[in-house]
Scaffold this motif. Structure first.
Motif, short mmCIF file in Angstrom:
data_model
loop_
_atom_site.label_atom_id
_atom_site.label_comp_id
_atom_site.label_asym_id
_atom_site.label_seq_id
_atom_site.Cartn_x
_atom_site.Cartn_y
_atom_site.Cartn_z
N UNK A 176 0.83 -1.21 0.00
CA UNK A 176 0.00 0.00 0.00
C UNK A 176 0.86 1.26 0.00
N UNK A 177 1.92 1.29 0.83
CA UNK A 177 2.73 2.49 0.93
C UNK A 177 3.43 2.82 -0.38
N UNK A 178 4.10 1.84 -0.98
CA UNK A 178 4.82 2.12 -2.23
C UNK A 178 3.86 2.47 -3.37
N UNK A 179 2.68 1.85 -3.37
CA UNK A 179 1.69 2.16 -4.40
C UNK A 179 1.17 3.59 -4.26
N UNK A 180 0.90 3.99 -3.03
CA UNK A 180 0.41 5.34 -2.78
C UNK A 180 1.46 6.38 -3.15
N UNK A 181 2.72 6.10 -2.83
CA UNK A 181 3.80 7.03 -3.14
C UNK A 181 3.88 7.33 -4.64
N UNK A 182 3.59 6.33 -5.46
CA UNK A 182 3.64 6.53 -6.90
C UNK A 182 2.45 7.32 -7.42
N UNK A 183 1.39 7.41 -6.62
CA UNK A 183 0.17 8.07 -7.08
C UNK A 183 0.05 9.52 -6.60
N UNK A 184 0.95 9.96 -5.72
CA UNK A 184 0.79 11.29 -5.14
C UNK A 184 1.20 12.38 -6.11
N UNK A 185 0.52 13.51 -6.01
CA UNK A 185 0.93 14.71 -6.74
C UNK A 185 1.37 15.80 -5.79
N UNK A 186 1.23 15.55 -4.49
CA UNK A 186 1.59 16.53 -3.46
C UNK A 186 3.09 16.50 -3.20
N UNK A 187 3.62 17.52 -2.53
CA UNK A 187 5.04 17.52 -2.15
C UNK A 187 5.38 16.31 -1.28
N UNK A 188 6.62 15.85 -1.41
CA UNK A 188 7.08 14.68 -0.68
C UNK A 188 8.31 15.04 0.15
N UNK A 189 8.25 14.74 1.45
CA UNK A 189 9.37 14.93 2.36
C UNK A 189 9.86 13.55 2.80
N UNK A 190 11.15 13.29 2.62
CA UNK A 190 11.73 11.98 2.95
C UNK A 190 12.77 12.14 4.04
N UNK A 191 12.61 11.39 5.12
CA UNK A 191 13.56 11.42 6.23
C UNK A 191 14.19 10.03 6.36
N UNK A 192 15.37 9.81 5.76
CA UNK A 192 15.99 8.48 5.80
C UNK A 192 16.49 8.12 7.20
N UNK A 193 16.53 6.83 7.47
CA UNK A 193 17.11 6.31 8.72
C UNK A 193 17.57 4.89 8.47
N UNK A 194 18.86 4.64 8.74
CA UNK A 194 19.40 3.30 8.48
C UNK A 194 20.81 3.21 9.04
N UNK A 195 21.43 2.05 8.91
CA UNK A 195 22.82 1.85 9.28
C UNK A 195 23.72 2.80 8.51
N UNK A 196 24.81 3.25 9.15
CA UNK A 196 25.68 4.25 8.53
C UNK A 196 26.26 3.76 7.21
N UNK A 197 26.65 2.49 7.13
CA UNK A 197 27.22 1.96 5.89
C UNK A 197 26.16 1.88 4.79
N UNK A 198 24.94 1.54 5.17
CA UNK A 198 23.86 1.53 4.20
C UNK A 198 23.60 2.93 3.66
N UNK A 199 23.58 3.91 4.56
CA UNK A 199 23.29 5.27 4.13
C UNK A 199 24.34 5.78 3.14
N UNK A 200 25.59 5.44 3.38
CA UNK A 200 26.67 5.93 2.52
C UNK A 200 26.90 5.04 1.30
N UNK A 201 26.16 3.94 1.18
CA UNK A 201 26.34 3.07 0.02
C UNK A 201 25.99 3.85 -1.25
N UNK A 202 26.80 3.71 -2.30
CA UNK A 202 26.55 4.46 -3.53
C UNK A 202 25.14 4.30 -4.09
N UNK A 203 24.56 3.10 -3.94
CA UNK A 203 23.21 2.89 -4.46
C UNK A 203 22.19 3.75 -3.73
#
Length: 444
Positions: free
Chosen positions: A117-144
């Motif tokens: 549901x979440x990923x499907x809704x994200x693709x359908x929005x036309x409103x502004x999107x604010x993203x706050x990432x949170x994860x392991x430090x190595x994951x965050x800095x991974x090039x991907x």
């Protein structure tokens, strides 16, 4: 009570706004409870969407109690009314905030995957999107992950950079979900910016003059040059590194965030952008020509060699004033109780640009700790710049390494504009509004 740039309180900006809060499966999911609670207290209507993994960290009942409405967890829950649920939420939302955003949901959104549901809704929005990432430090800095964030940012998403500190996995580094106060600031500034854009559109329809802030070809109209397409903009970012030996260097606290925000804004407005940057760890702006440098000498050469071919230069980098006179060729060993370094002046890039400039618009920055206006005006006159953007780095929210800023913009005609605390993306927008005014006058 903190005020946004537009002069609205959090409560007035958020009152009656429909905010969708997407919570993905990370340990930081518990912090989303505070975010939802504060949005509701500010008068917003909040719809929480949980991934299946998120429910393992915080139960739906908690968010239902805080938001006052049923929480959505499954794509095929029985609908409470006859509509397509993910489209209904997407259409109704004034803003969508994803907090915490895991590497998984960020990757899905970048690639257009819609399998819950979440990923499907994200693709359908036309409103502004604010993203706050949170994860392991190595994951965050991974090039991907960095590339995914850069792409989403280029599509218009506002990224609230994670904080540094001890993470749930036991290591220390960058990856903690940003404090709720910073996420709220990003939400309110984004909504305020949308309201200002709507007001500008209304003014335009009424035939009132305004400076356009959208990307596109720079054309001549009754108001002069109004957009940045066709212009080449050079921006410097980050803090230079002046080597002491092959291991150590002298640097400063600049994170590069202001320069990168300026680069994204120039790209958004259609400019051809050259970003001269020191190492920052930030996602590179997609679409910019990136020139990597480290020292003041390297930045001087990179900027000067390109100056004649550009129309606008924004010197947002913090360049060291001095460097070691004779860097050691080998690592210096710890011996005496005291070590004396001889320092020599580095090239004054901004002053040299001011001496050479002919048709270019030149913007400088002044980071001060006292007598802000005195030093900023002196720098503006001595270095022959068109705009000087000054901030007191001792003020909360205006220093290095944060996503907000408090600046005063001085111009060569004696003008002065003091801005409230706002996201660096909005500061960048206001700076380019002024740049476009100068370019517009040159077309008259």
């Amino acid at each position: 009570m903190r005020l946004t740039q537009a002069g609205h309180s959090n409560e007035s900006i958020l009152k009656d706004k429909f905010i969708a809060v997407g919570v993905s499966g990370g340990i930081a999911a518990y912090k989303a409870c505070d975010l939802v609670s504060r949005l509701v207290k500010a008068g917003a209507q909040v719809q929480v969407i949980l991934t299946a993994s998120a429910t393992r960290f915080v139960g739906p009942l908690t968010f239902q109690t805080l938001s006052g409405r049923p929480v959505i967890t499954e794509m095929f829950d029985e609908p409470k009314q006859w509509n397509v649920a993910h489209v209904s939420v997407a259409d109704a939302a004034d803003l969508f905030v994803l907090a915490p955003a895991t590497a998984n949901i960020i990757g899905k959104l970048r690639c257009g995957i819609a399998d819950d549901f979440l990923s499907t809704t994200l693709l359908a929005i036309g409103a502004p999107l604010v993203i706050a990432p949170a994860m392991n430090v190595n994951m965050f800095h991974h090039p991907a992950v960095q590339e995914n964030l850069a792409v989403l940012q280029s599509r218009g998403a506002v990224i609230v950079e994670p904080d540094e500190g001890r993470l749930a996995c036991g290591v220390t580094g960058k990856g903690r979900l940003a404090e709720v106060e910073r996420i709220l600031a990003a939400i309110t500034e984004t909504l305020a910016g949308r309201e200002r854009a709507s007001e500008k559109a209304d003014s335009s329809r009424r035939g009132e003059p305004e400076i356009a802030a959208s990307a596109g070809k720079s054309i001549e109209t009754g108001a002069g040059c109004s957009e940045l397409a066709g212009y080449r903009v050079l921006i410097t970012a980050g803090g230079t590194r002046e080597p002491i030996d092959p291991v150590r260097y002298i640097s400063n606290r600049s994170s590069g965030k202001m320069g990168y925000a300026l680069a994204r804004e120039a790209l958004r407005r259609g400019a051809e952008v050259i970003l001269v940057t020191t190492p920052t760890g930030l996602p590179l702006p997609e679409g910019a020509e990136v020139v990597h440098v480290e020292s003041a000498d390297e930045m001087y050469e990179a900027v000067m060699s390109r100056f004649d071919a550009v129309d606008v230069v924004v010197k947002a980098a913090a360049v060291a004033d001095y460097r070691p006179a004779a860097p050691a060729e080998q690592k210096m060993k710890k011996q005496a109780d005291r070590l004396f370094l001889e320092l020599v002046r580095t090239p004054d890039i901004l002053a040299e640009l001011g001496r050479r400039k002919e048709r270019q618009v030149l913007v400088g920055f002044a980071a001060e700790t006292n007598d802000l206006e005195t030093y900023a005006l002196d720098k503006l006159r001595r270095k022959n710049v068109d705009l000087m953007v000054a901030n007191d780095v001792t003020q909360t929210g205006a220093g290095f390494g944060v996503d907000t800023n408090i600046v005063t913009i001085f111009d060569g005609r004696g003008g002065k504009e003091t801005l409230k605390l706002m996201a660096k993306e909005e500061v960048a927008s206001r700076i380019f509004d002024r740049v476009i005014q100068i370019l517009s006058n040159s077309c008259d």
